[in-house]
Write a protein that holds these residues in place. Sequence first.
Motif, PDB file in Angstrom:
ATOM      1  N   LEU A 257       0.776  -1.255  -0.016  1.00 31.20           N
ATOM      2  CA  LEU A 257       0.012   0.139   0.146  1.00 31.20           C
ATOM      3  C   LEU A 257       0.856   1.278  -0.125  1.00 31.20           C
ATOM      4  CD1 LEU A 257      -2.815  -0.457   2.572  1.00 31.20           C
ATOM      5  CD2 LEU A 257      -3.116   0.247   0.149  1.00 31.20           C
ATOM      6  N   PRO A 258       0.402   2.231  -0.621  1.00 35.73           N
ATOM      7  CA  PRO A 258       1.027   3.497  -0.660  1.00 35.73           C
ATOM      8  C   PRO A 258       1.065   4.159   0.914  1.00 35.73           C
ATOM      9  CG  PRO A 258      -0.937   3.748  -1.891  1.00 35.73           C
ATOM     10  CD  PRO A 258      -0.766   2.157  -1.546  1.00 35.73           C
ATOM     11  N   PRO A 259       1.568   5.151   1.086  1.00 39.15           N
ATOM     12  CA  PRO A 259       1.521   5.949   2.219  1.00 39.15           C
ATOM     13  C   PRO A 259      -0.006   6.498   2.255  1.00 39.15           C
ATOM     14  CG  PRO A 259       3.260   6.966   1.070  1.00 39.15           C
ATOM     15  CD  PRO A 259       2.799   5.799   0.340  1.00 39.15           C
ATOM     16  N   LEU A 260      -0.527   6.840   3.383  1.00 39.10           N
ATOM     17  CA  LEU A 260      -2.054   7.374   3.585  1.00 39.10           C
ATOM     18  C   LEU A 260      -1.858   8.454   2.618  1.00 39.10           C
ATOM     19  CD1 LEU A 260      -4.356   6.740   5.083  1.00 39.10           C
ATOM     20  CD2 LEU A 260      -3.517   8.314   6.958  1.00 39.10           C
ATOM     21  N   SER A 261      -1.159   9.225   2.407  1.00 36.24           N
ATOM     22  CA  SER A 261      -1.241  10.651   1.649  1.00 36.24           C
ATOM     23  C   SER A 261      -1.402  10.438   0.047  1.00 36.24           C
ATOM     24  CB  SER A 261      -0.066  11.457   1.637  1.00 36.24           C
ATOM     25  OG  SER A 261       1.169  10.902   1.208  1.00 36.24           O
ATOM     26  N   GLN A 262      -1.436   8.874  -0.061  1.00 34.08           N
ATOM     27  CA  GLN A 262      -1.793   8.389  -1.511  1.00 34.08           C
ATOM     28  C   GLN A 262      -2.781   7.630  -1.618  1.00 34.08           C
ATOM     29  OE1 GLN A 262       1.928   7.290  -3.299  1.00 34.08           O
ATOM     30  NE2 GLN A 262       3.068   8.859  -2.279  1.00 34.08           N
ATOM     31  N   CYS A 263      -3.657   7.483  -0.452  1.00 36.91           N
ATOM     32  CA  CYS A 263      -4.580   6.509  -0.534  1.00 36.91           C
ATOM     33  C   CYS A 263      -5.930   7.201  -0.756  1.00 36.91           C
ATOM     34  CB  CYS A 263      -4.706   6.170   1.050  1.00 36.91           C
ATOM     35  SG  CYS A 263      -3.746   4.792   1.348  1.00 36.91           S
ATOM     36  N   LEU A 264      -6.795   6.370  -1.660  1.00 35.48           N
ATOM     37  CA  LEU A 264      -8.190   6.708  -1.702  1.00 35.48           C
ATOM     38  C   LEU A 264      -9.038   6.177  -0.538  1.00 35.48           C
ATOM     39  CD1 LEU A 264      -9.957   8.075  -3.966  1.00 35.48           C
ATOM     40  CD2 LEU A 264     -10.177   5.851  -4.813  1.00 35.48           C
ATOM     41  N   PHE A 265      -9.684   6.828  -0.003  1.00 35.62           N
ATOM     42  CA  PHE A 265     -10.365   6.581   1.467  1.00 35.62           C
ATOM     43  C   PHE A 265     -11.945   6.684   1.514  1.00 35.62           C
ATOM     44  CE2 PHE A 265     -12.102   8.001   5.360  1.00 35.62           C
ATOM     45  CZ  PHE A 265     -11.327   7.436   6.494  1.00 35.62           C
ATOM     46  N   GLY A 266     -12.364   5.640   1.576  1.00 38.81           N
ATOM     47  CA  GLY A 266     -13.753   5.337   1.571  1.00 38.81           C
ATOM     48  C   GLY A 266     -14.659   5.553   2.692  1.00 38.81           C
ATOM     49  N   PHE A 267     -15.673   6.083   2.830  1.00 40.89           N
ATOM     50  CA  PHE A 267     -16.422   6.222   3.993  1.00 40.89           C
ATOM     51  C   PHE A 267     -17.731   6.300   4.005  1.00 40.89           C
ATOM     52  CE2 PHE A 267     -18.276  10.470   4.086  1.00 40.89           C
ATOM     53  CZ  PHE A 267     -17.620  10.905   3.000  1.00 40.89           C
TER      54      PHE A 267
ATOM     55  N   LEU B 135      -8.777  15.337   4.970  1.00 45.24           N
ATOM     56  CA  LEU B 135      -8.695  16.177   3.801  1.00 45.24           C
ATOM     57  C   LEU B 135      -7.849  17.426   3.505  1.00 45.24           C
ATOM     58  CD1 LEU B 135     -12.279  15.601   2.520  1.00 45.24           C
ATOM     59  CD2 LEU B 135     -10.277  14.808   1.340  1.00 45.24           C
ATOM     60  N   GLU B 136      -7.902  18.028   4.989  1.00 41.67           N
ATOM     61  CA  GLU B 136      -7.051  19.193   5.055  1.00 41.67           C
ATOM     62  C   GLU B 136      -5.703  19.228   4.729  1.00 41.67           C
ATOM     63  OE1 GLU B 136      -8.721  20.829   8.884  1.00 41.67           O
ATOM     64  OE2 GLU B 136      -6.649  21.315   9.426  1.00 41.67           O
ATOM     65  N   LYS B 137      -5.294  20.380   4.301  1.00 41.97           N
ATOM     66  CA  LYS B 137      -3.621  20.445   3.834  1.00 41.97           C
ATOM     67  C   LYS B 137      -3.040  20.247   5.165  1.00 41.97           C
ATOM     68  CE  LYS B 137      -2.319  23.895   0.437  1.00 41.97           C
ATOM     69  NZ  LYS B 137      -2.308  25.330   0.491  1.00 41.97           N
ATOM     70  N   THR B 138      -1.781  19.719   5.112  1.00 42.05           N
ATOM     71  CA  THR B 138      -1.091  19.546   6.172  1.00 42.05           C
ATOM     72  C   THR B 138       0.211  20.693   6.109  1.00 42.05           C
ATOM     73  OG1 THR B 138       0.243  17.831   5.169  1.00 42.05           O
ATOM     74  CG2 THR B 138      -1.484  17.189   6.474  1.00 42.05           C
ATOM     75  N   GLU B 139       0.983  20.589   7.217  1.00 45.77           N
ATOM     76  CA  GLU B 139       2.053  21.509   7.299  1.00 45.77           C
ATOM     77  C   GLU B 139       3.019  21.561   5.756  1.00 45.77           C
ATOM     78  OE1 GLU B 139       2.236  19.271   9.994  1.00 45.77           O
ATOM     79  OE2 GLU B 139       0.422  20.267  10.668  1.00 45.77           O
ATOM     80  N   ASN B 140       3.231  20.395   5.391  1.00 46.97           N
ATOM     81  CA  ASN B 140       4.140  20.039   4.158  1.00 46.97           C
ATOM     82  C   ASN B 140       3.184  20.351   2.952  1.00 46.97           C
ATOM     83  OD1 ASN B 140       2.626  17.942   3.538  1.00 46.97           O
ATOM     84  ND2 ASN B 140       4.206  16.626   4.241  1.00 46.97           N
ATOM     85  N   GLY B 141       2.054  20.764   2.941  1.00 44.20           N
ATOM     86  CA  GLY B 141       1.108  21.152   1.724  1.00 44.20           C
ATOM     87  C   GLY B 141       0.263  20.168   1.391  1.00 44.20           C
ATOM     88  N   GLY B 142       0.605  18.798   1.480  1.00 41.31           N
ATOM     89  CA  GLY B 142      -0.154  17.757   1.068  1.00 41.31           C
ATOM     90  C   GLY B 142      -1.531  17.384   2.134  1.00 41.31           C
ATOM     91  N   ALA B 143      -2.371  16.718   1.690  1.00 40.22           N
ATOM     92  CA  ALA B 143      -3.218  16.388   2.490  1.00 40.22           C
ATOM     93  C   ALA B 143      -3.186  14.889   3.015  1.00 40.22           C
ATOM     94  CB  ALA B 143      -4.846  16.231   1.707  1.00 40.22           C
ATOM     95  N   GLN B 144      -3.703  14.486   4.126  1.00 42.15           N
ATOM     96  CA  GLN B 144      -3.531  13.382   4.813  1.00 42.15           C
ATOM     97  C   GLN B 144      -3.876  12.316   4.020  1.00 42.15           C
ATOM     98  OE1 GLN B 144      -3.466  12.487   8.923  1.00 42.15           O
ATOM     99  NE2 GLN B 144      -4.451  14.389   9.396  1.00 42.15           N
ATOM    100  N   VAL B 145      -5.223  12.364   3.114  1.00 39.70           N
ATOM    101  CA  VAL B 145      -5.641  11.435   2.198  1.00 39.70           C
ATOM    102  C   VAL B 145      -5.591  11.885   0.802  1.00 39.70           C
ATOM    103  CG1 VAL B 145      -6.720   9.782   3.794  1.00 39.70           C
ATOM    104  CG2 VAL B 145      -7.982  11.639   2.731  1.00 39.70           C
ATOM    105  N   ARG B 146      -5.240  11.150  -0.155  1.00 35.78           N
ATOM    106  CA  ARG B 146      -5.442  11.487  -1.432  1.00 35.78           C
ATOM    107  C   ARG B 146      -6.900  11.970  -1.913  1.00 35.78           C
ATOM    108  NH1 ARG B 146      -2.023   9.025  -5.823  1.00 35.78           N
ATOM    109  NH2 ARG B 146      -0.333  10.550  -5.265  1.00 35.78           N
ATOM    110  N   GLY B 147      -8.007  11.138  -1.594  1.00 33.34           N
ATOM    111  CA  GLY B 147      -9.071  11.525  -1.961  1.00 33.34           C
ATOM    112  C   GLY B 147     -10.392  10.732  -1.179  1.00 33.34           C
TER     113      GLY B 147
END
Length: 308
Positions: free
Chosen positions: A160-170, A192-204
């Motif tokens: 699995l990719p890191p969480l930041s590249q994951c597609l998250f179902g809910f 979904l929110e931008k983190t300090e490094n500019g990316g989100a915790q999940v991709r989508g």
Amino acid sequence: QQSEYQEVLTFAISLAQQGGEVIRQAFDGQGLALNARVKADNPSDLVTAVDEYVETLVFGKIKERFPTHCLIGEETASGQPWKLTTDPTWIVDPVDGTTNFAQGFPFVAISIAFAVDRELVVGVVYNPILDELYSACQGHGAWLNQTRRLPLPSGVPKPLPPLSQCLFGFEHGSDRTHSVLSSRLGSLARLLEKTENGGAQVRGMRCVGSGALDMCLVARGSLDLYWEIGSHLWDIAAGTVIVREAGGMVVNGQGAFANPQAGIPKEPVDELAFDLMGRKYLAIRAAGSDPSADPTLGRTSMRQLASD
Ligand code: IPD
């Protein structure tokens, strides 16, 4: 090697196909009238005449074939006390995604599971609208339309990719209480929110409106994980076998494996997360049954696990 549950699996598939045909015809406006109405105990939750008809149909056929087996079904168990015993038991959600069904959104499924000694051993989830049948029997893999082994090659890369590249179902579920929703949506917003490094915790994020199909999408490799608070046994029983047999994992709010021994028969299973290839992505329910008790818990766990 033939499974000792092969007969049960074949029968479960045929039940899903027969129930699925009733659902498909009604969806196409050619069969039973839906007569959708809200449930007495929760006006955000729908039930239709088709849900009830299909559950009765499936239960009747099981009773004919296996008269001693126990039955748990959404339409008969909802709001009533029920118990998963060690006896052979069928767990049925006749129409998972009832709101989709009533609205003409094609993510609708019949979900049928079989448990022995409180262990889930067979699971079948059939979407008759898209004609996609997911099935699994303990120790024998998970399959799409009985021919394609899950996960499909088009699924997520392994590992699995890191969480930041994951597609998250809910799923947001049917509890629309302000405190519950704000906690739940708060967790989703943080992911979904931008983190300090500019990316989100999940991709989508994706929400298809059927917990059973969310689990199959994880097994298929289309979703990296699926998270819900407040699932019932019949929403996730068949999907649990399918996810596990596809190499995934099902956990409950305590982070324990959500299997019968670990307490899955307790309803509701407050929170579930599924990990496709053995890495631990957990979404952990806030302590107790009130998800607003600690709205940061899920986030913290996600963070810790993402940095593993
Ligand atoms: C529901 C769906 C929905 C999920 C709910 C389930 P139903 O099942 O799976 O997506 O959010 O928790 O109860 O009522 O349509 O069978």
